[in-house]
Enzyme design. Structure first.
Site, mmCIF file in Angstrom:
data_model
loop_
_atom_site.group_PDB
_atom_site.id
_atom_site.type_symbol
_atom_site.label_atom_id
_atom_site.label_comp_id
_atom_site.label_asym_id
_atom_site.label_seq_id
_atom_site.Cartn_x
_atom_site.Cartn_y
_atom_site.Cartn_z
ATOM 1 N NE ARG A 157 89.284 43.566 -38.855
ATOM 2 C CZ ARG A 157 90.461 43.381 -39.451
ATOM 3 N NH1 ARG A 157 90.787 44.117 -40.489
ATOM 4 N NH2 ARG A 157 91.303 42.469 -39.012
ATOM 5 C CD GLN A 171 86.303 19.396 -60.518
ATOM 6 O OE1 GLN A 171 86.884 18.605 -61.268
ATOM 7 N NE2 GLN A 171 85.021 19.300 -60.239
ATOM 8 C CE LYS A 215 85.326 12.908 -53.617
ATOM 9 N NZ LYS A 215 84.088 12.098 -53.603
ATOM 10 C CE1 TYR A 261 81.827 19.180 -52.931
ATOM 11 C CE2 TYR A 261 83.393 17.646 -53.898
ATOM 12 C CZ TYR A 261 82.125 18.196 -53.844
ATOM 13 O OH TYR A 261 81.146 17.762 -54.694
ATOM 14 C CG ASP A 301 73.341 10.006 -54.317
ATOM 15 O OD1 ASP A 301 74.088 9.631 -55.240
ATOM 16 O OD2 ASP A 301 73.561 11.031 -53.662
ATOM 17 C CG HIS A 336 78.706 10.449 -54.543
ATOM 18 N ND1 HIS A 336 78.280 11.738 -54.717
ATOM 19 C CD2 HIS A 336 77.589 9.688 -54.544
ATOM 20 C CE1 HIS A 336 76.959 11.764 -54.827
ATOM 21 N NE2 HIS A 336 76.509 10.530 -54.704
ATOM 22 C CG HIS A 339 82.769 12.529 -49.170
ATOM 23 N ND1 HIS A 339 82.149 13.514 -49.904
ATOM 24 C CD2 HIS A 339 82.897 13.014 -47.913
ATOM 25 C CE1 HIS A 339 81.927 14.556 -49.125
ATOM 26 N NE2 HIS A 339 82.362 14.279 -47.920
ATOM 27 C CD GLU A 367 97.483 31.083 -43.683
ATOM 28 O OE1 GLU A 367 97.864 29.899 -43.780
ATOM 29 O OE2 GLU A 367 98.264 32.044 -43.543
HETATM 30 C C1 LIG Z 1 80.575 16.159 -58.791
HETATM 31 C C2 LIG Z 1 80.399 16.968 -60.075
HETATM 32 C C3 LIG Z 1 79.151 17.115 -60.646
HETATM 33 N N1 LIG Z 1 79.000 17.830 -61.787
HETATM 34 C C4 LIG Z 1 77.646 17.977 -62.355
HETATM 35 C C5 LIG Z 1 77.004 16.678 -62.774
HETATM 36 C C6 LIG Z 1 75.539 16.854 -62.451
HETATM 37 O O1 LIG Z 1 74.858 17.382 -63.567
HETATM 38 C C7 LIG Z 1 75.511 17.895 -61.344
HETATM 39 C C8 LIG Z 1 75.205 17.292 -59.979
HETATM 40 O O2 LIG Z 1 76.093 16.199 -59.792
HETATM 41 P P1 LIG Z 1 75.914 15.181 -58.594
HETATM 42 O O3 LIG Z 1 74.493 14.846 -58.421
HETATM 43 O O4 LIG Z 1 76.853 14.036 -58.830
HETATM 44 O O5 LIG Z 1 76.416 16.052 -57.344
HETATM 45 P P2 LIG Z 1 76.691 15.575 -55.865
HETATM 46 O O6 LIG Z 1 75.668 14.552 -55.478
HETATM 47 O O7 LIG Z 1 76.808 16.769 -55.032
HETATM 48 O O8 LIG Z 1 78.093 14.845 -55.985
HETATM 49 C C9 LIG Z 1 79.084 15.052 -55.022
HETATM 50 O O9 LIG Z 1 78.691 14.391 -53.832
HETATM 51 C C10 LIG Z 1 79.647 14.423 -52.778
HETATM 52 C C11 LIG Z 1 79.105 13.579 -51.642
HETATM 53 C C12 LIG Z 1 81.003 14.048 -53.204
HETATM 54 O O10 LIG Z 1 81.782 13.398 -52.497
HETATM 55 C C13 LIG Z 1 81.462 14.629 -54.490
HETATM 56 O O11 LIG Z 1 82.666 14.056 -54.923
HETATM 57 C C14 LIG Z 1 80.406 14.512 -55.560
HETATM 58 O O12 LIG Z 1 80.268 13.153 -55.921
HETATM 59 O O13 LIG Z 1 76.785 18.510 -61.335
HETATM 60 C C15 LIG Z 1 80.065 18.432 -62.404
HETATM 61 O O14 LIG Z 1 79.912 19.088 -63.476
HETATM 62 N N2 LIG Z 1 81.310 18.296 -61.849
HETATM 63 C C16 LIG Z 1 81.516 17.593 -60.709
HETATM 64 O O15 LIG Z 1 82.677 17.505 -60.213
#
Ligand SMILES: Cc1cn([C@H]2C[C@H](O)[C@@H](COP(=O)(O)OP(=O)(O)O[C@H]3O[C@@H](C)C(=O)[C@@H](O)[C@H]3O)O2)c(=O)[nH]c1=O
Length: 181
Positions: free
Chosen positions: A23, A47, A71, A131, A168, A62, A118, A28
């Site tokens: 299938r 989260q 994470k 994650y 970034d 980050h 990370h 897990e």
């Molecule tokens: C990370 C995060 C972002 N957001 C929102 C904020 C923003 O408007 C949108 C996109 O956010 P970012 O550009 O920061 O997303 P991103 O660049 O994907 O950030 C992530 O990168 C990886 C490498 C990590 O390790 C994570 O912990 C997180 O920092 O999402 C949340 O609402 N909750 C969250 O936990």
């Protein structure tokens, strides 16, 4: 669940047992007891996040200074090269990094504890990155270090046409970044 050590003792590769049959497969993807047995870490994950990115997207490096997040990361579609950097000044491995390929095919997960930066780059046409985190998003204390900081010297795979967010691209130099004690 198989635990595989990396060059950084706190960062671990976890390989869930995958049961394949006609299938498809079953696994897990998270089991608290198995996670604790494999890592020796007791955590309450609070989260779950899911991002989708196209080839060449690089997110990172980050971390959150307050409410640092452990994470547990994995890929359910595509392939990424995932990197964790030790950002704890008191650590003998301060500034050292590990990189691991995570893919939907290898089912590998990476445990990146609190105190580490990370990031990842997408190697496939697109990738779904999932994650769990041990603390909530705390944008006020979110920090970013440039993925290509020369002092860190991360050996990213060559992917043409990298795409980074403005945040970034404006990441700090490792030597100037506010990090963990
Ligand atoms: C990370 C995060 C972002 N957001 C929102 C904020 C923003 O408007 C949108 C996109 O956010 P970012 O550009 O920061 O997303 P991103 O660049 O994907 O950030 C992530 O990168 C990886 C490498 C990590 O390790 C994570 O912990 C997180 O920092 O999402 C949340 O609402 N909750 C969250 O936990």
């Amino acid at each position: 669940m198989k635990a595989i050590a990396t060059d950084l003792p706190e960062v671990m590769i976890l390989e869930p047992k995958v049961f394949g049959d006609s299938r498809g497969f079953f696994m897990e993807s998270f089991n608290r007891r198995a996670f604790e047995a494999a890592t020796g870490c007791e955590r309450d994950f609070v989260q779950d996040n899911h991002s989708r990115s196209r080839r060449g997207v690089l997110r990172g490096l980050h971390y959150q200074l307050e409410q640092p997040q452990g994470k547990l990361v994995r890929v359910t579609h595509g392939r990424v090269y995932d990197v964790a950097v030790d950002l704890r000044r008191s650590s003998p491995n301060f500034g050292r990094w590990v990189g691991v390929e995570l893919s939907a095919d290898n089912h590998r997960q990476l445990w990146v504890p609190e105190g580490f930066g990370h990031g990842f780059v997408v190697l496939s046409e697109s990738a779904d990155f999932l994650y769990k985190t041990t603390d909530y998003y705390h944008p006020a204390s979110e920090r970013c270090i440039r993925y290509d900081d020369p002092e860190l010297g991360i050996d990213w795979p060559v992917v043409p046409d990298l795409t980074l967010s403005d945040k970034d691209l404006a990441g700090a130099a490792f030597g100037e970044a506010e990090v963990f004690a």
